[in-house]
Design a protein around this motif. Sequence first.
Motif, PDB file in Angstrom:
ATOM      1  N   VAL A 155     -32.485 -31.140 -14.186  1.00  0.00           N
ATOM      2  CA  VAL A 155     -31.130 -30.929 -14.712  1.00  0.00           C
ATOM      3  C   VAL A 155     -30.951 -32.172 -15.784  1.00  0.00           C
ATOM      4  O   VAL A 155     -31.389 -33.205 -15.532  1.00  0.00           O
ATOM      5  CB  VAL A 155     -30.095 -31.251 -13.464  1.00  0.00           C
ATOM      6  CG1 VAL A 155     -28.855 -31.587 -13.907  1.00  0.00           C
ATOM      7  CG2 VAL A 155     -30.380 -30.293 -12.357  1.00  0.00           C
ATOM      8  N   GLY A 156     -30.281 -31.733 -16.966  1.00  0.00           N
ATOM      9  CA  GLY A 156     -30.151 -32.605 -17.990  1.00  0.00           C
ATOM     10  C   GLY A 156     -28.935 -33.695 -17.538  1.00  0.00           C
ATOM     11  O   GLY A 156     -28.407 -33.503 -16.739  1.00  0.00           O
ATOM     12  N   ALA A 157     -29.239 -34.971 -18.344  1.00  0.00           N
ATOM     13  CA  ALA A 157     -28.093 -35.830 -17.992  1.00  0.00           C
ATOM     14  C   ALA A 157     -26.696 -35.522 -18.610  1.00  0.00           C
ATOM     15  O   ALA A 157     -25.757 -36.081 -17.992  1.00  0.00           O
ATOM     16  CB  ALA A 157     -28.576 -37.125 -18.733  1.00  0.00           C
ATOM     17  N   GLU A 158     -26.626 -34.557 -19.449  1.00  0.00           N
ATOM     18  CA  GLU A 158     -25.410 -33.990 -20.005  1.00  0.00           C
ATOM     19  C   GLU A 158     -24.902 -32.618 -19.346  1.00  0.00           C
ATOM     20  O   GLU A 158     -25.963 -32.014 -19.178  1.00  0.00           O
ATOM     21  CB  GLU A 158     -25.398 -34.123 -21.586  1.00  0.00           C
ATOM     22  CG  GLU A 158     -25.781 -35.569 -22.164  1.00  0.00           C
ATOM     23  CD  GLU A 158     -24.741 -36.537 -21.855  1.00  0.00           C
ATOM     24  OE1 GLU A 158     -23.579 -36.234 -21.616  1.00  0.00           O
ATOM     25  OE2 GLU A 158     -24.912 -37.796 -21.865  1.00  0.00           O
ATOM     26  N   GLY A 159     -23.777 -32.270 -19.312  1.00  0.00           N
ATOM     27  CA  GLY A 159     -23.476 -31.087 -19.205  1.00  0.00           C
ATOM     28  C   GLY A 159     -23.200 -30.839 -17.745  1.00  0.00           C
ATOM     29  O   GLY A 159     -23.497 -31.682 -16.983  1.00  0.00           O
ATOM     30  N   ASN A 160     -23.113 -29.590 -17.131  1.00  0.00           N
ATOM     31  CA  ASN A 160     -22.985 -29.078 -15.820  1.00  0.00           C
ATOM     32  C   ASN A 160     -24.299 -29.262 -15.010  1.00  0.00           C
ATOM     33  O   ASN A 160     -25.394 -28.956 -15.284  1.00  0.00           O
ATOM     34  CB  ASN A 160     -22.553 -27.617 -15.969  1.00  0.00           C
ATOM     35  CG  ASN A 160     -22.196 -27.212 -14.281  1.00  0.00           C
ATOM     36  OD1 ASN A 160     -22.160 -27.987 -13.491  1.00  0.00           O
ATOM     37  ND2 ASN A 160     -22.305 -25.947 -14.128  1.00  0.00           N
ATOM     38  N   ARG A 161     -24.085 -30.225 -14.113  1.00  0.00           N
ATOM     39  CA  ARG A 161     -25.299 -30.419 -13.185  1.00  0.00           C
ATOM     40  C   ARG A 161     -25.428 -29.657 -11.968  1.00  0.00           C
ATOM     41  O   ARG A 161     -26.161 -29.974 -11.009  1.00  0.00           O
ATOM     42  CB  ARG A 161     -25.172 -31.994 -12.935  1.00  0.00           C
ATOM     43  CG  ARG A 161     -25.167 -32.935 -13.878  1.00  0.00           C
ATOM     44  CD  ARG A 161     -25.519 -34.180 -13.506  1.00  0.00           C
ATOM     45  NE  ARG A 161     -24.920 -35.142 -12.349  1.00  0.00           N
ATOM     46  CZ  ARG A 161     -23.648 -35.812 -12.659  1.00  0.00           C
ATOM     47  NH1 ARG A 161     -23.258 -35.898 -13.783  1.00  0.00           N
ATOM     48  NH2 ARG A 161     -23.139 -35.790 -11.638  1.00  0.00           N
ATOM     49  N   ALA A 162     -24.396 -28.931 -11.660  1.00  0.00           N
ATOM     50  CA  ALA A 162     -24.446 -28.306 -10.503  1.00  0.00           C
ATOM     51  C   ALA A 162     -25.589 -27.163 -10.303  1.00  0.00           C
ATOM     52  O   ALA A 162     -26.025 -26.590 -11.379  1.00  0.00           O
ATOM     53  CB  ALA A 162     -23.008 -27.193 -10.352  1.00  0.00           C
ATOM     54  N   VAL A 163     -26.308 -27.093  -9.245  1.00  0.00           N
ATOM     55  CA  VAL A 163     -27.435 -26.366  -8.633  1.00  0.00           C
ATOM     56  C   VAL A 163     -27.152 -25.453  -7.714  1.00  0.00           C
ATOM     57  O   VAL A 163     -26.701 -25.699  -6.733  1.00  0.00           O
ATOM     58  CB  VAL A 163     -28.616 -27.503  -8.464  1.00  0.00           C
ATOM     59  CG1 VAL A 163     -29.856 -26.467  -8.156  1.00  0.00           C
ATOM     60  CG2 VAL A 163     -29.078 -28.378  -9.731  1.00  0.00           C
ATOM     61  N   ARG A 164     -27.555 -24.033  -8.014  1.00  0.00           N
ATOM     62  CA  ARG A 164     -27.391 -23.221  -6.958  1.00  0.00           C
ATOM     63  C   ARG A 164     -28.769 -22.816  -6.539  1.00  0.00           C
ATOM     64  O   ARG A 164     -29.662 -22.803  -7.209  1.00  0.00           O
ATOM     65  CB  ARG A 164     -26.595 -21.909  -7.556  1.00  0.00           C
ATOM     66  CG  ARG A 164     -26.648 -20.621  -6.880  1.00  0.00           C
ATOM     67  CD  ARG A 164     -26.293 -19.383  -7.080  1.00  0.00           C
ATOM     68  NE  ARG A 164     -26.789 -18.194  -6.428  1.00  0.00           N
ATOM     69  CZ  ARG A 164     -26.152 -17.252  -6.308  1.00  0.00           C
ATOM     70  NH1 ARG A 164     -24.760 -16.951  -6.791  1.00  0.00           N
ATOM     71  NH2 ARG A 164     -26.569 -16.071  -5.574  1.00  0.00           N
ATOM     72  N   LEU A 165     -28.738 -22.807  -5.175  1.00  0.00           N
ATOM     73  CA  LEU A 165     -30.217 -22.399  -4.481  1.00  0.00           C
ATOM     74  C   LEU A 165     -30.015 -21.162  -3.735  1.00  0.00           C
ATOM     75  O   LEU A 165     -28.816 -20.939  -2.810  1.00  0.00           O
ATOM     76  CB  LEU A 165     -30.407 -23.647  -3.631  1.00  0.00           C
ATOM     77  CG  LEU A 165     -30.550 -25.117  -4.222  1.00  0.00           C
ATOM     78  CD1 LEU A 165     -29.726 -25.972  -3.957  1.00  0.00           C
ATOM     79  CD2 LEU A 165     -32.112 -25.545  -3.987  1.00  0.00           C
ATOM     80  N   ASP A 166     -30.850 -20.460  -3.863  1.00  0.00           N
ATOM     81  CA  ASP A 166     -31.094 -18.982  -3.294  1.00  0.00           C
ATOM     82  C   ASP A 166     -32.077 -18.877  -2.296  1.00  0.00           C
ATOM     83  O   ASP A 166     -33.431 -19.237  -2.653  1.00  0.00           O
ATOM     84  CB  ASP A 166     -31.095 -17.987  -4.155  1.00  0.00           C
ATOM     85  CG  ASP A 166     -30.049 -17.760  -5.223  1.00  0.00           C
ATOM     86  OD1 ASP A 166     -28.687 -18.093  -4.694  1.00  0.00           O
ATOM     87  OD2 ASP A 166     -29.962 -17.402  -6.333  1.00  0.00           O
ATOM     88  N   LEU A 167     -31.738 -18.409  -0.968  1.00  0.00           N
ATOM     89  CA  LEU A 167     -32.867 -18.490   0.004  1.00  0.00           C
ATOM     90  C   LEU A 167     -32.781 -16.848   0.463  1.00  0.00           C
ATOM     91  O   LEU A 167     -32.014 -16.247   0.603  1.00  0.00           O
ATOM     92  CB  LEU A 167     -32.315 -19.155   1.426  1.00  0.00           C
ATOM     93  CG  LEU A 167     -32.308 -20.756   1.058  1.00  0.00           C
ATOM     94  CD1 LEU A 167     -31.340 -21.257   0.448  1.00  0.00           C
ATOM     95  CD2 LEU A 167     -32.377 -21.291   2.537  1.00  0.00           C
ATOM     96  N   ALA A 168     -34.235 -16.360   0.469  1.00  0.00           N
ATOM     97  CA  ALA A 168     -34.590 -15.096   0.808  1.00  0.00           C
ATOM     98  C   ALA A 168     -35.757 -14.954   1.525  1.00  0.00           C
ATOM     99  O   ALA A 168     -36.603 -15.689   1.265  1.00  0.00           O
ATOM    100  CB  ALA A 168     -34.252 -14.124  -0.130  1.00  0.00           C
ATOM    101  N   PHE A 169     -36.062 -14.312   2.564  1.00  0.00           N
ATOM    102  CA  PHE A 169     -37.436 -13.973   3.099  1.00  0.00           C
ATOM    103  C   PHE A 169     -37.705 -12.622   2.694  1.00  0.00           C
ATOM    104  O   PHE A 169     -37.382 -11.802   2.931  1.00  0.00           O
ATOM    105  CB  PHE A 169     -37.166 -13.913   4.649  1.00  0.00           C
ATOM    106  CG  PHE A 169     -38.673 -14.211   5.246  1.00  0.00           C
ATOM    107  CD1 PHE A 169     -39.531 -15.124   4.943  1.00  0.00           C
ATOM    108  CD2 PHE A 169     -38.749 -13.591   6.633  1.00  0.00           C
ATOM    109  CE1 PHE A 169     -40.734 -15.067   5.441  1.00  0.00           C
ATOM    110  CE2 PHE A 169     -39.912 -13.831   7.358  1.00  0.00           C
ATOM    111  CZ  PHE A 169     -40.884 -14.328   6.562  1.00  0.00           C
TER     112      PHE A 169
END
Length: 265
Positions: free
Chosen positions: A44-58
């Motif tokens: 994640v860069g210092a500038e811009g959108n920092r939101a991280v989406r995490l996907d979980l699947a088995f």
Amino acid sequence: MTLSHKLSPGPRAAAASLAVALALLAPTPARAHFLELIPSADIVGAEGNRAVRLDLAFTHPMERGPVMEMAPPVRFGVVADGKTRDLKSTLKPRKLGDKTAFEAAFTPDAPGDYVFFVEPAPYWEAGEGKWITHYTKVVVDFASGEGWDRLVGLPVEIEPLARPYGLWTGNLFRGIVRKAGKPVPFATVEVEWRNDGSVTAPADPFVTQVIKADAQGQFAYAMPRAGWWGFAALVDGDKPVKSPEGKPAKAELGGLIWLRTVDMK
């Protein structure tokens, strides 16, 4: 023509019957199970959108399925700056076909390496007659470069000896398999690439790569293609667990880590 001639199969029919019999007797290769914990970005860069989406699947990453039904995880959180945060309340169920998976969102609030982890509910694999619990983690860097080797303290865990982000295709990843914090000599490590549909394995052994750790629990693998790679260190549980029918059954414990490689252009 005698009756015996009418009932005797010809050479082609006999060969076909033999082929069917051999196919039925041949062992079906067990498919490797992987709990995916995939962030929308591993850096994640210092500038811009920092939101991280995490996907979980088995699922089975290299074969792109099938997806197994996933129960709500026992634990889901992140370790950063020496502190562990409980993120279980951020999990939301989602559907992959008719199976349940999960997703979450997180925004880093200070520079550092964020080690996301999940402890899933045990999964009953009827075909193999065992319970499967894969403790899984992934590291996301936010303008730091420090903290990527910090252990979560999972029952089974891979300690990275190479930074698990900022990796070029072909880089060598090294790690130590640990159970209850101690190295596991000669542990089995399964490796799969999260297939984007561009590769078809020419034979079953190409689907799951298999590594054996050395006497100190260390292993290494060079990743030949860009994308997400899952490493699953597998060990047996300490004691049998009751199956859904109430009979003693084996327990497979896995320590997983996911990392991403990028082509050098």
